[in-house]
Enzyme design. Structure first.
Site, PDB file in Angstrom:
ATOM      1  N   ARG A 161     -11.342   3.817 -26.634  1.00  0.00           N
ATOM      2  CA  ARG A 161     -10.834   5.188 -26.579  1.00  0.00           C
ATOM      3  C   ARG A 161     -11.451   6.041 -27.685  1.00  0.00           C
ATOM      4  O   ARG A 161     -11.849   7.191 -27.446  1.00  0.00           O
ATOM      5  CB  ARG A 161      -9.300   5.181 -26.694  1.00  0.00           C
ATOM      6  CG  ARG A 161      -8.580   4.787 -25.421  1.00  0.00           C
ATOM      7  CD  ARG A 161      -7.097   5.054 -25.517  1.00  0.00           C
ATOM      8  NE  ARG A 161      -6.408   4.047 -26.321  1.00  0.00           N
ATOM      9  CZ  ARG A 161      -5.814   2.965 -25.843  1.00  0.00           C
ATOM     10  NH1 ARG A 161      -5.843   2.722 -24.531  1.00  0.00           N
ATOM     11  NH2 ARG A 161      -5.197   2.108 -26.629  1.00  0.00           N
ATOM     12  N   SER A 200      -1.345   5.629  -9.500  1.00  0.00           N
ATOM     13  CA  SER A 200      -0.465   5.544  -8.329  1.00  0.00           C
ATOM     14  C   SER A 200       1.000   5.385  -8.717  1.00  0.00           C
ATOM     15  O   SER A 200       1.885   5.542  -7.874  1.00  0.00           O
ATOM     16  CB  SER A 200      -0.878   4.371  -7.442  1.00  0.00           C
ATOM     17  OG  SER A 200      -0.767   3.146  -8.147  1.00  0.00           O
ATOM     18  N   ASP A 247     -10.700   2.373 -15.171  1.00  0.00           N
ATOM     19  CA  ASP A 247     -10.107   1.183 -15.791  1.00  0.00           C
ATOM     20  C   ASP A 247      -9.025   0.613 -14.876  1.00  0.00           C
ATOM     21  O   ASP A 247      -7.831   0.740 -15.153  1.00  0.00           O
ATOM     22  CB  ASP A 247      -9.520   1.557 -17.157  1.00  0.00           C
ATOM     23  CG  ASP A 247      -9.021   0.349 -17.933  1.00  0.00           C
ATOM     24  OD1 ASP A 247      -9.388  -0.781 -17.580  1.00  0.00           O
ATOM     25  OD2 ASP A 247      -8.255   0.549 -18.901  1.00  0.00           O
ATOM     26  N   CYS A 287     -10.644  -5.840 -16.567  1.00  0.00           N
ATOM     27  CA  CYS A 287      -9.813  -6.701 -17.406  1.00  0.00           C
ATOM     28  C   CYS A 287      -9.623  -8.064 -16.758  1.00  0.00           C
ATOM     29  O   CYS A 287      -8.729  -8.823 -17.134  1.00  0.00           O
ATOM     30  CB  CYS A 287      -8.458  -6.036 -17.670  1.00  0.00           C
ATOM     31  SG  CYS A 287      -7.487  -5.717 -16.186  1.00  0.00           S
TER      32      CYS A 287
END
Length: 344
Positions: A161, A200, A247, A287
């Site tokens: 980030r 979502s 991501d 991930c």
């Protein structure tokens, strides 16, 4: 001695016995099982009472014989919190001959079915702790350790980030699978003209909006609840962002899922690349340990670029923040890959 409907739900974990030949002993056995449904949050409903043929006294031989021909106990409820009464117990086979001893109570010619397990009361879950506020690189984030995803905050993306934020001044950012808005807020703090987060989950969007307001970025950070591929296919999204973060959640839980997950990664990244203006940046992440350790993430990105009619220049490949250590004897713990590319 044994009144009650055969197969009825027990009202106390087995206190009703089979109609024929049941006895209070069966109820007591069932009651002990039924009580178990009243305790823990995840305790199943109690088991049913034993069927007819249970005894209070008599010789060991008589006791064993009566129990052998007793009906089975009903099953416990399946739901958490002890909800859901168990099914009826099985009917006893019936003793082939009367047991002569008067001390045998409830010996039967036909064993009664055991009562179903009692419905344990709905166990009250403790109220979730309110979100706590944490600081990262000068920004405040609300974290929900119990209700949130993983630990409630993606600490492993901290360095990524900070790295990407330095490239966002004066640019428009699209934050896909934004969760609590980590990349969006970092970009806004670094001078991004606008950020748009998509997830979502309604809970995630609400948390991201709260984080933006907490840091005074309500006018810079916008968030939408939407399926990510559906959002990327909307009119006006193509080539409209300077920086895109992709991501997604873990798509390949294990090696056997790699082929299926690879198709999803290609589809998502191809759509994400289409949203980047020519010369813009894409930070694409996985991930999934299976994907990272397979070495197939970079080849997948090039395949996605081909499908989107774009070309890539890899600028940087990184992993989790430095406090997510990797022991040399446990390479399986290597799971996060973040690739920064320029999209032409």
């Amino acid at each position: 001695r044994g009144e009650g409907d055969r197969g009825a739900r027990s009202e106390g974990g087995g206190d009703r016995q089979g109609r024929e030949g049941g006895c209070a002993g069966g109820g007591r056995r069932g009651g002990g099982e039924g009580a178990r449904g009243d305790r823990g949050v995840h305790a199943a409903g109690g088991g049913g009472g034993a069927g007819g043929g249970q005894v209070f006294g008599g010789s060991r031989r008589d006791v064993a014989a009566a129990r052998r021909y007793a009906g089975g106990g009903g099953g416990g409820g399946r739901r958490k919190g002890g909800e859901g009464g168990g099914g009826a117990g099985s009917a006893g086979r019936g003793h082939p001959r009367p047991l002569g001893s008067r001390r045998v109570i409830g010996a039967c010619k036909q064993g009664g079915g055991g009562g179903g397990g009692a419905c344990g009361p709905q166990a009250e879950r403790p109220a979730p702790a309110p979100p706590v506020t944490v600081l990262e690189n000068g920004l405040k984030y609300l974290v929900a350790p119990v209700l949130g995803q993983k630990s409630g905050f993606y600490c492993d993306q901290r360095d990524n980030r900070a790295m990407l934020a330095e490239l966002c001044a004066g640019r428009r950012l699209l934050d896909l699978y934004c969760y609590s808005g980590g990349f969006s807020l970092a970009a806004a703090a670094a001078g991004a003209t606008s950020t748009h987060g998509v997830d979502s989950s309604a809970a995630a969007i609400g948390l991201a909006q709260s984080n933006a307001a907490l840091n005074g970025f309500g006018s810079v950070c916008e968030f939408s609840q939407s399926d990510v591929p559906a959002f990327l296919k909307r009119e006006g999204v193509a080539e409209s962002f300077d920086v895109v973060v992709c991501d997604p959640p873990k798509l390949a839980p294990s090696v056997k899922d790699l082929r299926r997950a690879g198709r999803k990664y290609r589809q998502i990244n191809s759509l994400a690349m289409s949203a980047v203006r020519p010369g813009g940046l894409l930070l694409s992440c996985t991930c999934s340990a299976a994907m990272t350790q397979s070495g197939g993430f970079l080849p997948m990105l090039h395949e996605a670029a081909t499908a989107a009619g774009r070309s890539l220049t890899v600028l940087r490949t990184s992993g989790p923040a430095c406090d997510h250590t990797l022991h040399p004897c446990c390479p399986e713990s290597n799971y996060l890959t973040a690739v920064l590319v320029q999209v032409s």
